[in-house]
Write a protein that holds these residues in place. Structure first.
Motif, short mmCIF file in Angstrom:
data_model
loop_
_atom_site.label_atom_id
_atom_site.label_comp_id
_atom_site.label_asym_id
_atom_site.label_seq_id
_atom_site.Cartn_x
_atom_site.Cartn_y
_atom_site.Cartn_z
N GLU A 341 18.44 -25.92 39.25
CA GLU A 341 18.00 -27.30 39.43
C GLU A 341 16.50 -27.37 39.69
OE1 GLU A 341 20.18 -29.24 42.48
OE2 GLU A 341 22.06 -29.26 41.35
N LEU A 342 15.85 -28.32 39.05
CA LEU A 342 14.43 -28.55 39.29
C LEU A 342 14.22 -29.06 40.71
CD1 LEU A 342 14.60 -28.46 36.13
CD2 LEU A 342 12.77 -30.16 36.12
N LYS A 343 13.11 -28.63 41.32
CA LYS A 343 12.76 -29.07 42.65
C LYS A 343 11.29 -29.45 42.70
CE LYS A 343 16.30 -26.28 44.97
NZ LYS A 343 17.12 -27.44 45.38
N GLU A 344 10.96 -30.33 43.61
CA GLU A 344 9.58 -30.77 43.76
C GLU A 344 8.67 -29.56 44.01
OE1 GLU A 344 6.92 -33.94 46.41
OE2 GLU A 344 9.08 -33.70 46.78
N GLY A 345 7.56 -29.50 43.30
CA GLY A 345 6.60 -28.42 43.46
C GLY A 345 6.71 -27.33 42.40
N MET A 346 7.76 -27.37 41.58
CA MET A 346 7.86 -26.40 40.49
C MET A 346 6.89 -26.78 39.37
SD MET A 346 11.96 -25.64 40.19
CE MET A 346 12.83 -24.75 41.47
N VAL A 347 6.27 -25.77 38.76
CA VAL A 347 5.31 -26.01 37.68
C VAL A 347 5.86 -25.39 36.41
CG1 VAL A 347 2.95 -25.66 36.88
CG2 VAL A 347 3.39 -26.03 39.32
N PHE A 348 5.90 -26.17 35.35
CA PHE A 348 6.49 -25.74 34.08
C PHE A 348 5.53 -25.96 32.91
CE2 PHE A 348 10.27 -26.69 36.60
CZ PHE A 348 11.16 -25.68 36.23
N THR A 349 5.80 -25.22 31.84
CA THR A 349 5.28 -25.60 30.53
C THR A 349 6.35 -26.45 29.84
OG1 THR A 349 6.26 -23.74 29.29
CG2 THR A 349 4.10 -23.38 30.33
N ILE A 350 5.92 -27.30 28.94
CA ILE A 350 6.83 -27.97 28.00
C ILE A 350 6.31 -27.65 26.61
CG2 ILE A 350 7.94 -30.11 27.31
CD1 ILE A 350 7.16 -31.36 29.93
N GLU A 351 7.10 -26.93 25.82
CA GLU A 351 6.63 -26.48 24.50
C GLU A 351 7.77 -26.42 23.48
OE1 GLU A 351 5.66 -22.29 24.28
OE2 GLU A 351 6.25 -21.98 26.36
N PRO A 352 8.30 -27.57 23.06
CA PRO A 352 9.36 -27.58 22.06
C PRO A 352 8.80 -27.27 20.67
CG PRO A 352 8.75 -29.81 22.61
CD PRO A 352 7.95 -28.93 23.52
N THR A 353 8.80 -26.01 20.30
CA THR A 353 8.18 -25.59 19.04
C THR A 353 8.94 -26.14 17.84
OG1 THR A 353 9.46 -23.54 19.01
CG2 THR A 353 7.33 -23.47 20.07
N LEU A 354 8.22 -26.32 16.76
CA LEU A 354 8.82 -26.83 15.52
C LEU A 354 8.33 -25.98 14.36
CD1 LEU A 354 10.60 -29.08 14.31
CD2 LEU A 354 8.52 -30.42 13.97
N PHE A 355 9.24 -25.25 13.74
CA PHE A 355 8.91 -24.40 12.59
C PHE A 355 9.78 -24.83 11.42
CE2 PHE A 355 8.28 -21.02 16.07
CZ PHE A 355 6.98 -21.43 16.30
N LEU A 356 9.13 -25.35 10.38
CA LEU A 356 9.85 -25.87 9.22
C LEU A 356 9.74 -24.91 8.03
CD1 LEU A 356 8.70 -29.61 9.41
CD2 LEU A 356 10.63 -28.48 10.55
N GLU A 357 10.73 -24.97 7.16
CA GLU A 357 10.77 -24.07 6.01
C GLU A 357 9.63 -24.33 5.03
OE1 GLU A 357 14.59 -24.31 4.21
OE2 GLU A 357 15.64 -23.34 5.89
N ASN A 358 9.04 -25.52 5.05
CA ASN A 358 7.94 -25.83 4.13
C ASN A 358 6.59 -25.31 4.62
OD1 ASN A 358 7.39 -27.54 6.24
ND2 ASN A 358 7.66 -29.45 5.09
N GLY A 359 6.61 -24.50 5.69
CA GLY A 359 5.37 -23.91 6.18
C GLY A 359 4.68 -24.70 7.27
N ILE A 360 5.19 -25.89 7.57
CA ILE A 360 4.61 -26.67 8.67
C ILE A 360 5.12 -26.10 9.99
CG2 ILE A 360 4.57 -28.94 9.79
CD1 ILE A 360 4.76 -30.19 7.00
N HIS A 361 4.19 -25.79 10.89
CA HIS A 361 4.56 -25.19 12.17
C HIS A 361 3.71 -25.79 13.28
CE1 HIS A 361 1.65 -22.40 10.08
NE2 HIS A 361 0.95 -22.75 11.14
#
Length: 404
Positions: A341-361
């Protein structure tokens, strides 16, 4: 000098009381336990023991050669010196405290809470067998939280690292142009780290960041040449006062005559931006890591995009991957980390990567801290795709939009 350690020792005592653990015993030599920099900030050359009790006592058992540094830290109520037999001193101390249970740094899943080696564990059990008949328990439940929940001073240091990282990014972006290689782009960061008097937060040296035009993987930059029309990923961290940032940016190199990106790239960036927004909106105390991950993951799937191939985010602090709770899916390889569970004071990255078959990343990575009712961005959000042009006038006009 030891402000963070004072804050962490106070957290420790609160945790021991809450979990009804009588004693935490840290056995270390040459600073061998990974919790030492965080909890005491002072290692020992010879074998030594740090003891914290739920009553608030803080004891250091050490050889005489280590005593001065420990005494000068003013972290301990008592620094007890042995003259050659740590075993005798430890037995006497445990007999006086008379704990019902003792927490040790042993863990199956969390490497940062697994600092006690098998050999030292056997030695410890054998040493205490005549004086301690209680239960040995793992420190993982509270040590993970102590590391995960950042104190005021820790958050200030992380935020400072984030601001230095952003300044470096802004200056480096003004020097980029098509025709450079991944390695040449990465080298631009070296000069800026020297200018800021910082090092890479990953390995604590003046090393190259991740720069990826192709062959998307967790690797250093290569000799691939950047052409107009390319998307290039940068993943970069710096260390400031023992704490790190972790920010990724994906930029587009404009073709001659272009002032905007092609629509498929624009749509992909928009999806990444919205996925970060949705994950961020989920983040508040009590929410589980996999629930945050699901907000971003399910959004991509609803658009017909592929699933994220790894976790949506992780904790940062003294290290780029700081252990603890993971903003990840309930996959076997992640163990229990996504269930925390998340708690106050925790530090995170948010990085939902997206890699597509057409070469867009795309990798866009933000740094945030959990507050009492949500999150606060430590990094300035990348709200627009960063465009690099060989036409310096166009490039400078675009770069004016990037926050200082």
């Amino acid at each position: 000098m030891y402000q963070i350690q004072k804050e962490k020792l106070n957290q420790t005592i609160d945790s021991l009381r809450e979990l009804e653990i009588d004693m935490w015993l840290i056995l270390t030599s040459e600073g061998s336990d990974p919790c030492i920099p965080l909890i005491t900030g002072v290692g020992t050359v010879g074998p030594g023991v740090f003891i914290i009790t739920k009553e608030g006592r803080k004891l250091a058992l050490c050889s005489s050669i280590d005593a001065q540094d420990l005494e000068e830290s003013e972290l301990f109520d008592e620094v007890c010196k042995h003259t050659g037999s740590l075993e005798t001193l430890l037995v006497e101390t445990v007999r006086k405290v008379n704990p019902r249970n003792i927490a040790l740094n042993i863990s199956v899943e969390e490497h940062l809470a697994d600092g006690l080696t098998a050999g030292r564990y056997r030695w410890l059990k054998n040493t205490l067998k005549g004086v301690f008949n209680g239960e040995f328990v793992s420190s993982e439940p509270f040590l993970t939280l102590i590391r995960s929940i950042k104190s005021k001073t820790e958050i200030e240091r992380i935020e400072k690292a984030v601001k230095v990282t952003e300044r470096i990014y802004k200056r480096v972006f003004t020097k980029m142009k098509a025709g450079m290689t991944e390695r040449e782009l990465g080298t631009l960061f070296i000069a800026e780290m020297e200018r800021e008097n910082v090092v890479n937060g990953v390995d604590r040296s003046l090393s190259l960041p991740i720069v990826l035009k192709e062959n998307i993987a967790h690797r250093g930059p290569g000799e691939a040449v950047i052409h107009e029309g390319d998307l290039v990923i940068f993943d970069f961290s710096v260390e400031v006062d023992g704490y790190v940032s972790d920010i990724a940016r994906t930029v587009y190199f404009l073709k001659e005559g272009e002032t905007e990106v092609p629509e498929p790239i624009k749509a992909a960036f928009s999806a990444v931006h919205e996925a970060i927004t949705r994950a961020a909106l989920m983040m508040k105390p009590g929410v589980k890591g996999y629930e945050v991950d699901g907000a971003a993951r399910n959004y991509y799937v609803s658009l017909g995009y592929p699933e994220i191939t790894h976790a949506t985010g992780h904790q940062i602090g003294r290290d780029v991957h700081d252990g603890g709770i993971l903003l990840g899916p309930r996959w076997k390889r992640y163990g229990n980390a996504p269930y925390g569970e998340l708690k106050e004071g925790m530090v995170f990255t948010i990085e939902p990567t997206l890699f597509l078959e057409n070469g867009i990343h795309f990798i866009v990575e933000e740094n945030v801290v959990v507050t009492s009712n949500g999150i606060r961005y430590l990094s300035e959000r990348q709200d627009e795709l960063i465009l690099i042009s060989n036409n310096r006038k166009v490039g400078e006009e675009i770069l004016e939009k990037i926050p200082d």
